[in-house]
Design an enzyme around this catalytic site. Structure first.
Site, mmCIF file in Angstrom:
data_model
loop_
_atom_site.group_PDB
_atom_site.id
_atom_site.type_symbol
_atom_site.label_atom_id
_atom_site.label_comp_id
_atom_site.label_asym_id
_atom_site.label_seq_id
_atom_site.Cartn_x
_atom_site.Cartn_y
_atom_site.Cartn_z
ATOM 1 C CG HIS A 221 -0.489 0.289 2.568
ATOM 2 N ND1 HIS A 221 0.440 -0.720 3.243
ATOM 3 C CD2 HIS A 221 -0.138 1.570 2.995
ATOM 4 C CE1 HIS A 221 1.165 -0.090 4.160
ATOM 5 N NE2 HIS A 221 0.600 1.181 4.279
HETATM 6 C C1 UD1 Z 1 -2.196 5.437 6.019
HETATM 7 C C2 UD1 Z 1 -0.861 5.664 6.756
HETATM 8 C C3 UD1 Z 1 0.099 4.620 6.429
HETATM 9 C C4 UD1 Z 1 -0.432 3.277 7.049
HETATM 10 C C5 UD1 Z 1 -1.853 3.169 6.270
HETATM 11 C C6 UD1 Z 1 -2.341 1.698 6.763
HETATM 12 C C7 UD1 Z 1 -0.521 8.350 6.631
HETATM 13 C C8 UD1 Z 1 0.734 9.069 6.157
HETATM 14 N N1 UD1 Z 1 -0.386 6.962 6.070
HETATM 15 O O1 UD1 Z 1 -2.096 5.273 4.623
HETATM 16 O O2 UD1 Z 1 1.165 5.021 7.425
HETATM 17 O O3 UD1 Z 1 0.588 2.245 7.009
HETATM 18 O O4 UD1 Z 1 -2.672 4.025 6.519
HETATM 19 O O5 UD1 Z 1 -3.404 1.563 6.077
HETATM 20 O O6 UD1 Z 1 -0.991 8.328 7.440
HETATM 21 N N2 UD1 Z 1 -9.540 4.673 1.873
HETATM 22 C C9 UD1 Z 1 -10.614 4.025 1.897
HETATM 23 N N3 UD1 Z 1 -11.104 3.393 3.111
HETATM 24 C C10 UD1 Z 1 -10.674 4.035 4.291
HETATM 25 C C11 UD1 Z 1 -9.444 4.696 4.244
HETATM 26 C C12 UD1 Z 1 -8.708 4.996 3.134
HETATM 27 O O7 UD1 Z 1 -11.306 3.536 0.714
HETATM 28 O O8 UD1 Z 1 -11.100 3.669 5.468
HETATM 29 C C13 UD1 Z 1 -8.957 5.116 0.519
HETATM 30 C C14 UD1 Z 1 -9.003 6.394 -0.003
HETATM 31 O O9 UD1 Z 1 -9.248 6.306 -1.192
HETATM 32 C C15 UD1 Z 1 -7.733 7.094 0.430
HETATM 33 C C16 UD1 Z 1 -6.597 6.027 0.497
HETATM 34 O O10 UD1 Z 1 -7.465 4.656 0.579
HETATM 35 O O11 UD1 Z 1 -7.491 8.170 -0.234
HETATM 36 C C17 UD1 Z 1 -5.345 6.006 1.145
HETATM 37 O O12 UD1 Z 1 -5.902 6.300 2.622
HETATM 38 P P1 UD1 Z 1 -4.835 7.220 3.352
HETATM 39 O O13 UD1 Z 1 -5.455 7.240 4.826
HETATM 40 O O14 UD1 Z 1 -4.748 8.643 2.463
HETATM 41 O O15 UD1 Z 1 -3.496 6.583 3.525
HETATM 42 P P2 UD1 Z 1 -3.167 5.030 3.602
HETATM 43 O O16 UD1 Z 1 -2.575 4.918 2.256
HETATM 44 O O17 UD1 Z 1 -4.201 4.339 4.009
#
Ligand code: UD1
Length: 390
Positions: A221
């Site tokens: 991820h």
């Molecule tokens: C975040 C953390 C990362 C951690 C990871 C675990 C930061 C900078 N990054 O990254 O350190 O390892 O979480 O998962 O804080 N999304 C969903 N559902 C959710 C959450 C996210 O669909 O419940 C999708 C959204 O499209 C979002 C993307 O995933 O834009 C990324 O989510 P985000 O929280 O921005 O960062 P992660 O890549 O999950």
């Protein structure tokens, strides 16, 4: 007569994203078990919001529902960080915490620390001092800045203290206590379902994980692997080749899923022994990993969990902030280097691969040590509190 010292406000515990939950669950439990500590309040920032990424994990970890959810959702780093700050500040004003406890390195960790420190509220950082020395990682910025703001820094491995001292953090703030994530793993491991049941639950054939060769688990991820079409294509090429030697099971993170679709790369996974799953619960994930021949990942926490489970881990990154997993554990850094990955896979298939040992204090009791230390630091040792109450 001397007046009794004031009893501090609640311990505000912050979680934001999936990897925070397995770290906070044992802490929250340990705080509740110490009668002298003020009540702990759990605040979820809402950085992760999917049911699959949230409620199931809370239940698996036997963690109570958060007292509050700030519902910040996704956004750019600036928007997400700012929104957590905007929404956390009124909660802090209302609750007047004795301290704010943050874990790990996600945007919520940084944002809540910044709010607290500017209000003169002590910040307690659990999993302090880890450094990848790669400032292109958003988590590395979050780690460095959170540690600069923290009053108490609890570390999982001894090298972390060297990193902190080098950054000018006073030694008396740093305490080596072990790994709270391993507290969760050891507590719940026995309850993990067998992998074939997890596959069946997802409507997939049990045979995927029941073959004589065994299977490997994939998680990916990190933006460095999945946010660019070229790097994601390279990563998928590594998985395809590994899957020729060992069938792979991949619970796909929403970020990776979205980018596979966006870059039109779904075809790269056709016709190979890679089984895709939706994001899994904590127990399912532990069961999948514990029974795997190997794990291919770019996660931080999974590098540690595989070391504790004695399962070989191939980390698809060029660096790690958790060097002990390489030095003492089962972890090997392979990046997206196909030859390196395949050499490791061949060694694992042939002879089991790298055998590690469990690092110091990864013993299931890190949260107890933190609760005891925090109690003393807050001036609430049992004896003092008895005096207050008498
Ligand atoms: C975040 C953390 C990362 C951690 C990871 C675990 C930061 C900078 N990054 O990254 O350190 O390892 O979480 O998962 O804080 N999304 C969903 N559902 C959710 C959450 C996210 O669909 O419940 C999708 C959204 O499209 C979002 C993307 O995933 O834009 C990324 O989510 P985000 O929280 O921005 O960062 P992660 O890549 O999950």
């Amino acid at each position: 007569m001397m007046s009794a010292p004031p009893i501090p406000g609640p311990i505000v515990c912050v979680v934001g994203a999936r990897p925070n939950y397995m770290k906070m669950a044992p802490l929250f439990r340990a705080f509740a078990l110490r009668a002298e500590l003020p009540r702990a309040v759990l605040i979820h920032t809402g950085q992760h919001y999917d049911v699959a990424m949230n409620e199931r994990l809370f239940a698996d970890l036997e963690m109570p529902a958060p007292d509050r959810n700030l519902e910040v959702g996704s956004g750019t780093h600036a928007v997400q960080t700012a929104e957590v700050m905007r929404r956390f500040e009124p909660a802090v004003d209302e609750l007047r915490p004795g301290c704010v406890v943050v874990v790990g390195d996600v945007n919520s960790t940084l944002a809540c620390s910044l709010v607290a420190v500017k209000k003169g509220i002590p910040v307690v950082h659990v999993e302090a001092g880890l450094r990848s020395f790669d400032r292109a990682m958003p988590e590395e910025i979050n780690r460095i800045l959170t540690d600069q703001m923290a009053d108490l820094l609890y570390t999982t491995e001894r090298a972390a203290a060297d990193n902190l001292l080098r950054e000018g953090i006073p030694g008396e703030r740093i305490r080596f206590v072990g790994n709270v994530m391993i507290d969760s793993l050891l507590r719940h491991r026995q309850r993990a379902p067998v992998p074939a049941d997890t596959l069946a639950q997802a409507g997939l054939p049990r045979s995927v994980v029941e073959g004589a060769a065994g299977y490997g688990v994939v998680t990916l991820h990190r933006p460095s692997n999945v946010d660019d079409a070229g790097t994601l294509r390279e990563a998928l090429a590594v998985l395809r080749e590994v899957a020729r030697r060992l069938p792979l099971v991949w619970p796909v993170h929403p970020r990776a899923r979205a980018n596979i679709d966006r870059f039109g790369l779904a075809g790269a996974l056709d016709g190979v022994a890679i089984t895709l799953l939706p994001p899994q619960g904590y127990l399912e994930m532990v069961g999948l990993m514990a029974n795997a021949r190997l794990v291919l990942t770019d996660s931080g926490g999974i590098q540690e969990e595989t070391t504790a489970l004695a399962v070989p881990c191939l980390t698809m990154r060029d660096n790690t902030e958790r060097p002990i997993t390489v030095e003492q554990g089962t972890n090997t850094l392979v990046g997206r280097d196909l030859a390196r990955a395949l050499a490791c896979v061949d060694a694992i298939v042939a002879g089991g691969g790298k055998r590690g040992r469990t690092p110091e204090l990864w013993d299931g009791h890190a949260a107890d040590r933190i609760a005891a230390d925090l109690s003393a630091w807050l001036g609430l040792s049992d004896r003092q509190r008895l005096a207050v109450n008498s």
